[in-house]
Design a protein around this motif. Structure first.
Motif, PDB file in Angstrom:
ATOM      1  N   GLN A  40       0.841  -1.209  -0.053  1.00 36.62           N
ATOM      2  CA  GLN A  40      -0.033  -0.108  -0.017  1.00 36.62           C
ATOM      3  C   GLN A  40       0.916   1.296   0.005  1.00 36.62           C
ATOM      4  OE1 GLN A  40      -2.602  -0.458   3.355  1.00 36.62           O
ATOM      5  NE2 GLN A  40      -3.644  -2.065   2.452  1.00 36.62           N
ATOM      6  N   SER A 502      -6.917   6.608  -3.747  1.00 40.75           N
ATOM      7  CA  SER A 502      -6.240   5.288  -3.590  1.00 40.75           C
ATOM      8  C   SER A 502      -7.097   4.058  -3.859  1.00 40.75           C
ATOM      9  CB  SER A 502      -5.982   5.190  -2.086  1.00 40.75           C
ATOM     10  OG  SER A 502      -6.977   5.100  -1.199  1.00 40.75           O
ATOM     11  N   SER A 503      -8.276   4.315  -4.508  1.00 47.27           N
ATOM     12  CA  SER A 503      -9.229   3.111  -5.007  1.00 47.27           C
ATOM     13  C   SER A 503      -8.933   2.602  -6.351  1.00 47.27           C
ATOM     14  CB  SER A 503     -10.694   3.823  -4.883  1.00 47.27           C
ATOM     15  OG  SER A 503     -11.124   3.995  -3.471  1.00 47.27           O
ATOM     16  N   TRP A 504      -7.912   3.124  -6.897  1.00 43.44           N
ATOM     17  CA  TRP A 504      -7.738   2.902  -8.243  1.00 43.44           C
ATOM     18  C   TRP A 504      -6.272   3.115  -8.687  1.00 43.44           C
ATOM     19  CZ3 TRP A 504      -5.975   5.797 -12.880  1.00 43.44           C
ATOM     20  CH2 TRP A 504      -5.747   7.329 -12.439  1.00 43.44           C
ATOM     21  N   HIS A 543     -10.601   1.377   2.894  1.00 46.04           N
ATOM     22  CA  HIS A 543      -9.734   1.215   1.595  1.00 46.04           C
ATOM     23  C   HIS A 543      -9.999  -0.092   0.800  1.00 46.04           C
ATOM     24  CE1 HIS A 543      -6.303   1.165  -1.241  1.00 46.04           C
ATOM     25  NE2 HIS A 543      -6.064   0.334  -0.709  1.00 46.04           N
ATOM     26  N   SER A 547     -11.758  -0.140  -3.057  1.00 43.54           N
ATOM     27  CA  SER A 547     -11.082  -0.517  -4.047  1.00 43.54           C
ATOM     28  C   SER A 547     -11.843  -1.540  -4.934  1.00 43.54           C
ATOM     29  CB  SER A 547      -9.743  -1.167  -3.671  1.00 43.54           C
ATOM     30  OG  SER A 547      -9.101  -0.129  -3.097  1.00 43.54           O
ATOM     31  N   THR A 551     -13.366  -1.466  -8.481  1.00 45.23           N
ATOM     32  CA  THR A 551     -12.922  -2.387  -9.453  1.00 45.23           C
ATOM     33  C   THR A 551     -14.189  -3.000 -10.078  1.00 45.23           C
ATOM     34  OG1 THR A 551     -10.944  -3.160  -8.451  1.00 45.23           O
ATOM     35  CG2 THR A 551     -11.585  -4.507 -10.037  1.00 45.23           C
TER      36      THR A 551
END
Length: 820
Positions: A40, A502-504, A543, A547, A551
């Motif tokens: 991460q 931070s999700s992609w 997170h 994520s 997706t």
């Protein structure tokens, strides 16, 4: 090699060479299998801590091991660079957030390089750079187009002193962390992502994640909180039978309702208290509740406080009127904001009814219990219905279905599914984040910024005074023209939650230089899923859930071919000192810089990998660090003392003598052990322990034994250490005559035949107690072993005067003689 081990000289030398040669650049086109390992990415706070050192060391071992095992590896790094601390630094130190952030990134990147981590820096991403947040905005527009981004009013933390919205973490004991003003709840228009639309898939697909820790999946299941139940409709006669919907998972207890509770924020509260004697008191109560956190209102330890509104609700099946209360423990954002009070069969309702002297009516009976006996506590187990009209005598589990059917047939309820999960509030009233690409036009309404006009850049002409959202102080940003009609318009001044960045990001790493879109499907499909994702369990819910949501949306949009981002998840434990998590307030912080300065990065890496399995907490030990340093010095000396062997290296002949055969067996056992421990279990500590045993075997190896076998063992020590301690391994690899990099070598393989033993040692027991040890040929059958054991003098002494009844031989372990 006469000089001693000098880690600083070695490490600086190889870090420079690796950088110049781009040795860790990702190989795109290859017939090798792929492996995507990812830690991460960090927030650039300016300094690495021991938690960083641990997670990066773990990821680096995996990446290096996979490369040596013939994989093309993607191992990138970047920066989660937007966020509140940079804005606070701008206010406090009069420095622009961009400068503060980029200076910190430069320092932390230097620290990461000092650790010797094998990142492909050509793929570095920084979320606060326009080339990244342009596509964060692009993805927002994708969500907007798909009906997954919307705007509505929502309550926020408002500081009247600073005239700004505060994040939850900025509210301390109900007051502003900066000016100590009492924080209020205020309703503002906010942007949301419709994550609830994916609740079922997010829940169901957890079953596909076989390589995730069960505790993480349990945390996500609980956060999503799926409940099957029934919406029951009560009415309020004095408001012309206005409906009040209550969600319950226990419709079997419906006849036990003796009161109803509304959340202080419920829209009907205003109407039912108007003109009542207790109106003023309830309004004061509601005002207090606005400033209390959800956690403090709903925790198990919190006192349940309520007020009778003076109004009544009509029961849907009995017609009975039940009093309506307003109480602190009911929240508008959970369920429907109204609950039915069934004190006989709910512990919380029981306590509330006792406190306020409300009726307690038993409607589920344990068979055999006296019917009229008062309850001393809520009865929450199964039983049969009583005091429930036509449903009397029915098992309560059956009654859940039958009462729901009755409500549906009368139009007073319906079976439904609810979730604890709420839509994701993404608006942040601050500067240092990705601007939301929306324009407001008096003529056209809400207008998305055309994708070809992205990025919407953060302006420079802003004021950081801590008293408002800095974006609202920039006329050059706020004032714009409508892309549809060309008339004057205004930009959205909220920025996006940094969790969106931070999700992609793991997808951007697959195609980091794409200037047309966030990434190409071809490149994403080449690398996704992430094969091993490594990070702290503190990110188990938000997170990781966000994520997964991202997706799935991108999968539905045809942008990726997988609907789960992370195949395997490793949540590393914390680094503790004196039993507590390292923190400045506790005065127990050990910095990676201190360790590197005193012992070198390889020592720090070795200790942190050896001291505990990666998923367990690690207790810091100064003596453990010193022990790791001594071990590396020992390896250095072993190689140096035998360097001459490699100048004219003889062919290994491990079968020429007993000692050579034993060392060869230890070597191949170690290769097997390290391969299995790193490759399948990530038991780095036991792998390192096995290498240490091999070093011991080399040090005790006789000078007269086969030199070629010794050279093989020493060379393999260097190869096996390479993923763990990359600098010293690289240096020693050169010292024994190689010119290419140790990190570009194939991982060694073990020979099963070499593991075979000529002899084995067995424990000899008499009546279950060990009395002797026996060395026998490895191929001896049970009869031969039995005869040899019975012939031992110590065994004969124990058998004196006794009769042997049975001899049990456990091959390669023990012989047990049963005698009386």
């Amino acid at each position: 090699m006469t000089q001693g081990y000098n880690p600083h000289q070695i490490e600086h030398k190889w870090q420079q060479i690796w950088g110049e040669r781009h040795i860790y650049r990702t190989v795109e086109e290859s017939d090798k299998p792929k492996f995507y390992t990812l830690e991460q990415f960090p927030y650039p706070s300016g300094k690495l801590h021991m938690g960083h050192m641990r997670v990066y060391s773990i990821g680096d071992v995996i990446a290096r091991f996979k490369r040596m095992n013939g994989y093309r590896v993607l191992h990138p790094m970047g920066w989660d660079a937007f966020g509140l601390p940079a804005e606070n630094a701008a206010i406090k130190n009069n420095v622009h957030p961009a400068k503060w952030t980029m200076d910190n990134i430069a320092h932390m990147k230097e620290q990461q390089n000092q650790l010797g981590v094998s990142y492909d820096w050509d793929r570095e991403v920084t979320t606060c750079q326009p080339d990244y947040y342009r596509f964060t905005q692009w993805l927002f527009l994708l969500f907007y187009e798909r009906g997954l981004a919307y705007r509505k009013k929502a309550a926020v933390n408002w500081c009247p002193g600073c005239q700004t919205v505060l994040a939850n973490e900025q509210v301390e004991d109900g007051r502003c962390w900066r000016c100590d003003t009492v924080v209020e709840k205020k309703e503002l228009e906010q942007w949301f992502f419709r994550i609830t639309e994916y609740a079922d898939r997010l829940l169901h697909d957890l079953d596909k994640l076989d390589e995730w820790p069960e505790k993480v999946k349990t945390m996500q299941r609980n956060w999503i909180g799926r409940s099957e139940g029934t919406n029951v409709t009560f009415t309020i006669p004095e408001l012309n039978d206005a409906p009040v919907t209550v969600f319950t998972t226990r419709p079997d207890t419906l006849f036990g309702v003796t009161y109803m509770v509304l959340a202080p924020e419920h829209p009907l509260v205003e109407q039912v208290i108007r003109g009542k004697a207790q109106e003023r008191q309830i309004r004061e109560f509601i005002a207090r509740m606005r400033n209390e956190s959800e956690m403090s209102r709903t925790s198990a330890d919190a006192e349940k406080v309520g007020y009778f509104t003076g109004a009544y609700a009509k029961h849907p099946l009995t017609g009975e009127e039940v009093p309506i209360w307003v109480a602190n423990y009911v929240l508008m954002d959970y369920g429907t904001g109204a609950v039915m009070g069934v004190p006989a069969h709910d512990e919380r309702d029981f306590a509330f009814a006792k406190k306020y002297h409300l009726p307690i009516r038993k409607v589920i009976d344990r068979p055999g219990d006296p019917l009229g006996e008062p309850l001393s506590e809520a009865y929450v187990e199964d039983g049969v219905l009583v005091n429930s009209g036509q449903f009397n005598g029915m098992p309560n589990r059956k009654a859940i279905v039958e009462i729901s059917k009755a409500l549906e047939s009368q139009g007073k309820g319906e079976r439904t599914v609810t979730y604890k999960l709420r839509d994701w509030l993404i608006s942040r009233q601050r500067y240092w984040g990705a601007p939301i690409p929306i324009i407001y036009c008096d003529a056209c309404g809400t207008v998305p910024v055309p994708k070809e006009q992205l990025p919407v850049l953060l302006p420079e002409d802003v004021t950081f005074d801590g008293r408002s959202n800095p974006l609202t102080t920039s006329p050059s940003f706020v004032d714009t023209t409508c892309p549809r009609c060309g008339q004057p318009a205004r930009r959205e001044t909220d920025t996006m939650d940094t969790f969106i960045d931070s999700s992609w990001y793991y997808l951007r790493y697959t195609d980091p230089h794409n200037e047309e879109k966030p990434f190409s499907k071809e490149m994403a499909d080449k690398w996704m899923q992430v094969d091993e994702y490594i990070g702290g369990i503190e990110h188990a819910i938000l997170h990781l859930l966000y994520s997964r949501f991202f997706t799935k949306v991108l999968y539905d949009a045809g942008m990726v071919s997988t609907d789960e981002p992370f195949k395997s998840l490793l949540t590393q434990g914390m680094v503790l000192k004196d039993g507590a998590k390292m923190s400045k307030s506790k005065g127990n912080v050990v910095s990676p810089d201190e360790i590197i300065e005193q012992y070198g990065a390889d020592t720090g890496r070795l200790f942190i990998l050896f001291a505990a399995p990666p998923d367990r907490d690690l207790e810091w030990s100064d003596s453990g660090v010193e022990g790791s340093y001594r071990f590396l010095n020992r390896v250095w000396r072993v190689v140096g003392e035998h360097k001459h062997i490699f100048e004219d290296r003889p062919q290994a002949e491990p079968d020429v003598d007993k000692e050579s055969k034993a060392l060869n067996r230890t070597l191949h056992y170690t290769i097997k052990k390290v391969t299995e421990d790193v490759g399948t279990r990530y038991n780095f500590n036991t792998a390192i322990s096995a290498i240490m045993e091999l070093v011991n075997a080399v040090q005790s190896y006789p000078q007269t034994a086969d030199r070629g076998t010794l050279a093989d063992a020493i060379e393999h020590i260097v190869l096996l250490l390479a993923p763990f301690t990359p600098h010293i391994a690289e240096e020693l690899w050169q010292q024994i005559g190689h010119r290419d990099s140790v990190h570009e070598q194939a991982w060694p393989t073990f020979d099963e035949a070499a593991l075979a033993l000529d002899e084995v040692e067995l424990a000899v027991q008499v009546n279950g107690k060990v009395r002797d040890k026996l060395t026998v040929p490895a191929g001896a059958d049970n009869k031969e072993v039995e005869e040899m054991a019975l012939a031992r003098s110590k065994v004969q002494q124990q058998l004196n005067g006794k009769t042997v009844h049975k001899v049990i031989v456990v091959p390669k372990k023990l012989v047990n003689i049963v005698a009386k």
